[in-house]
Design an enzyme around this catalytic site. Structure first.
Site, mmCIF file in Angstrom:
data_model
loop_
_atom_site.group_PDB
_atom_site.id
_atom_site.type_symbol
_atom_site.label_atom_id
_atom_site.label_comp_id
_atom_site.label_asym_id
_atom_site.label_seq_id
_atom_site.Cartn_x
_atom_site.Cartn_y
_atom_site.Cartn_z
ATOM 1 N N TYR A 157 0.806 -1.252 0.248
ATOM 2 C CA TYR A 157 -0.201 -0.335 -0.170
ATOM 3 C C TYR A 157 0.691 0.995 -0.121
ATOM 4 C CZ TYR A 157 -3.998 3.070 2.096
ATOM 5 O OH TYR A 157 -4.248 4.951 1.175
ATOM 6 N N ASP A 258 9.273 4.140 0.709
ATOM 7 C CA ASP A 258 8.100 5.005 1.663
ATOM 8 C C ASP A 258 8.346 5.030 2.714
ATOM 9 O OD1 ASP A 258 5.827 5.258 2.767
ATOM 10 O OD2 ASP A 258 4.724 4.393 0.815
ATOM 11 N N LYS A 285 1.983 11.179 7.765
ATOM 12 C CA LYS A 285 2.040 10.531 8.983
ATOM 13 C C LYS A 285 2.205 11.407 10.145
ATOM 14 C CE LYS A 285 -0.340 6.876 7.630
ATOM 15 N NZ LYS A 285 -1.820 5.779 7.134
HETATM 16 C C1 LIG Z 1 2.981 2.828 3.575
HETATM 17 C C2 LIG Z 1 1.791 3.998 2.651
HETATM 18 N N1 LIG Z 1 2.508 4.783 1.802
HETATM 19 C C3 LIG Z 1 1.730 5.233 1.677
HETATM 20 C C4 LIG Z 1 -0.162 6.262 2.250
HETATM 21 C C5 LIG Z 1 -0.788 7.051 1.825
HETATM 22 O O1 LIG Z 1 -0.504 8.590 2.752
HETATM 23 P P1 LIG Z 1 -2.462 9.417 3.551
HETATM 24 O O2 LIG Z 1 -3.455 8.430 3.909
HETATM 25 O O3 LIG Z 1 -1.954 10.121 4.481
HETATM 26 O O4 LIG Z 1 -2.682 9.660 2.164
HETATM 27 C C6 LIG Z 1 -0.292 5.184 3.784
HETATM 28 C C7 LIG Z 1 -1.156 5.464 4.405
HETATM 29 O O5 LIG Z 1 -1.816 4.394 4.917
HETATM 30 C C8 LIG Z 1 1.069 4.888 4.093
HETATM 31 O O6 LIG Z 1 0.603 2.945 4.126
#
Ligand SMILES: Cc1ncc(COP(=O)(O)O)c(C=O)c1O
Length: 453
Positions: A157, A258, A285
């Site tokens: 994700y 990421d 986050k």
């Molecule tokens: C690993 C990862 N990347 C990207 C995102 C996307 O972040 P956002 O929800 O702030 O758009 C998330 C969200 O949970 C995530 O867990």
């Protein structure tokens, strides 16, 4: 309910007595919002409770039920709710204006703070969410390489951008045999998105390198989370990360790590733990102190793609609320409380939690396991060894077990994500994590009995 179940409830002192107000809010919401709320990721049947307020490690719903909050708004509120220093920063900053059509010093302060945490962060740009950070990083990678495609780990994700959603919902029958198939997540996703997304397996260096080599002339970047939650919340092996770095460097493909979740693993983030030297890192986050945020940080040569000064060839990156001073101040107040000792304490608490959960699972006799690292955990409804998305993937019966365990935990006063994962926050205590482990053991026993009945 048996007496042991009641004893667990007494211990956490969080028996849920009513859901009447949440039920009524859900009915009202359905009239104006499809599904009754705005975020797909927080929904669970029949509907989640509506939050009223939160303090420290607890969130209280509109019916007055207190829940020990292991979601921390999907791992973002690392200091729990209503953290005094963050509230102070928000109030003092907001009193001077919440956003401007000009840059601010708070933005510079947060940028300096984050860049000082790792030599890999030579420069940084902010965004309003993790998803936005990811798509901004991909734009920079495309601009830097002149190539259109990205590669990503099967099932991982990375937010709600079309290309990174590919393979999110891959399942037996669709996920391909020789190499992972690109599968659409949202109905209506254009075929062009699949064509420009290469899906690679997690922790299989040989297969991954082969796929990167086969697609090298069109790959701008590899998007990579070394502790991907949907792939099982198991860490990437050092062999895999070393192969990924060597291959991407050799083929001129950018490595985008990421760390939107796993930045919480250490003071310098996740990449130092894997000895990774990324080209770009996406953040989000916890760096926003609970307010909406994202960021892209990394090598100056790539980050310079965003330089808008005359004579440069910029990648457009704007956003009305990007780097607004309130979020920047909240983020700074959050990170300033996270010195190395705070990470050590939180990670030790995570270690304790996973140990206690493993013991509770063993005592329950139910086939299950816990994975995770640092302050993150995930419980799986099977005991098969997990190496990647496919070996993590639960059967229908195992999914049904999770679907029963989640409301059981809610009843017992614990908020975790619907797939039974969570993160710790700094206000949490040993008693809090022990209570969750005990409740999980009880809950597993209860759902297994129900399934057998
Ligand atoms: C690993 C990862 N990347 C990207 C995102 C996307 O972040 P956002 O929800 O702030 O758009 C998330 C969200 O949970 C995530 O867990």
């Amino acid at each position: 309910m048996n007496s042991k179940f009641d004893a667990t409830l007494d211990k956490v002192q969080a028996r849920r007595n009513s859901t009447a107000r949440s039920d009524a809010l859900f009915e009202r919401a359905l009239k104006v919002m499809p599904g009754g709320s705005t975020r797909a990721t927080i929904f669970f049947a029949p509907h989640p409770p509506y939050a009223d307020h939160g303090t420290g490690a607890r969130v209280v719903d509109v019916d007055g039920n207190a829940l020990l909050d292991f979601t921390n708004n999907f791992f973002s509120a690392i200091h729990g709710h209503a953290n005094p220093a963050i509230l102070r920063a928000i109030a003092e900053t907001a009193a001077r204006g919440v956003s401007f059509g000009l840059p601010t010093e708070t933005e510079v302060l947060l940028a300096e703070h984050i860049c000082a945490r790792s030599p890999a962060f030579e420069a940084i740009r902010f965004a309003n969410s993790g998803s936005e950070a990811v798509l901004t990083a991909i734009k920079a990678a495309r601009a830097a390489t002149g190539r259109p495609a990205i590669a990503k780990i099967e099932g991982a994700y990375h937010g709600s951008y079309d290309h990174v959603e590919v393979s999110l919902d891959s399942r037996p029958g669709t996920w391909g045999e020789a190499a992972p198939a690109g599968t659409k997540y949202a109905r209506g996703t254009p075929d062009a998105v699949l064509a420009d997304t290469v899906v690679v397996p997690f922790n299989d260096a040989t297969a991954c390198v082969r796929l990167l080599e086969a697609n090298a002339d069109r790959l701008a970047g590899v998007l990579f989370d070394p502790l991907p939650s949907r792939v099982g919340l198991i860490p990437a092996t050092p062999e895999f990360t070393a192969a990924l770095r060597e291959t991407t460097r050799r083929l001129g493909i950018l490595l985008i790590v990421d760390e939107i979740v796993c930045f919480r693993l250490s003071h310098g983030g996740a990449h130092p733990l894997w000895a990774l030297d990324p080209d770009l890192v996406t953040l989000g986050k916890i760096i926003g102190g609970g307010l909406p945020i994202g960021a892209v940080a990394g090598k100056r040569a790539v980050m310079d793609m965003f330089d808008v000064r005359p004579g440069k060839a910029p990648v457009p990156h704007g956003g009305t609320f990007t780097a607004n001073p309130v979020t920047m101040a909240a983020g700074l107040a959050s990170l300033e409380q996270l010195d190395r000792a705070a990470y050590d304490r939180l990670n030790a608490l995570g270690e304790r939690l996973r140990g206690r959960i493993a013991a509770a699972i063993a005592a329950s006799g139910v086939p299950a396991q816990v994975t995770g690292m640092g302050s993150l955990f995930r419980v799986h409804p099977h005991a098969r060894p997990i190496a990647d998305y496919r070996s993590c993937y639960p059967s229908d019966a195992e999914k049904a077990l999770l679907a029963r365990l989640h409301p059981w935990l809610l009843e017992a006063g614990f908020l975790v994500t619907p797939n039974i994962s969570g993160a710790l926050s700094t206000p949490m205590t040993e008693a809090d994590v022990d209570a969750l482990a005990e409740a999980l053991g009880e809950g597993l026993r209860w759902v297994a009995r129900r399934a057998a009945a």
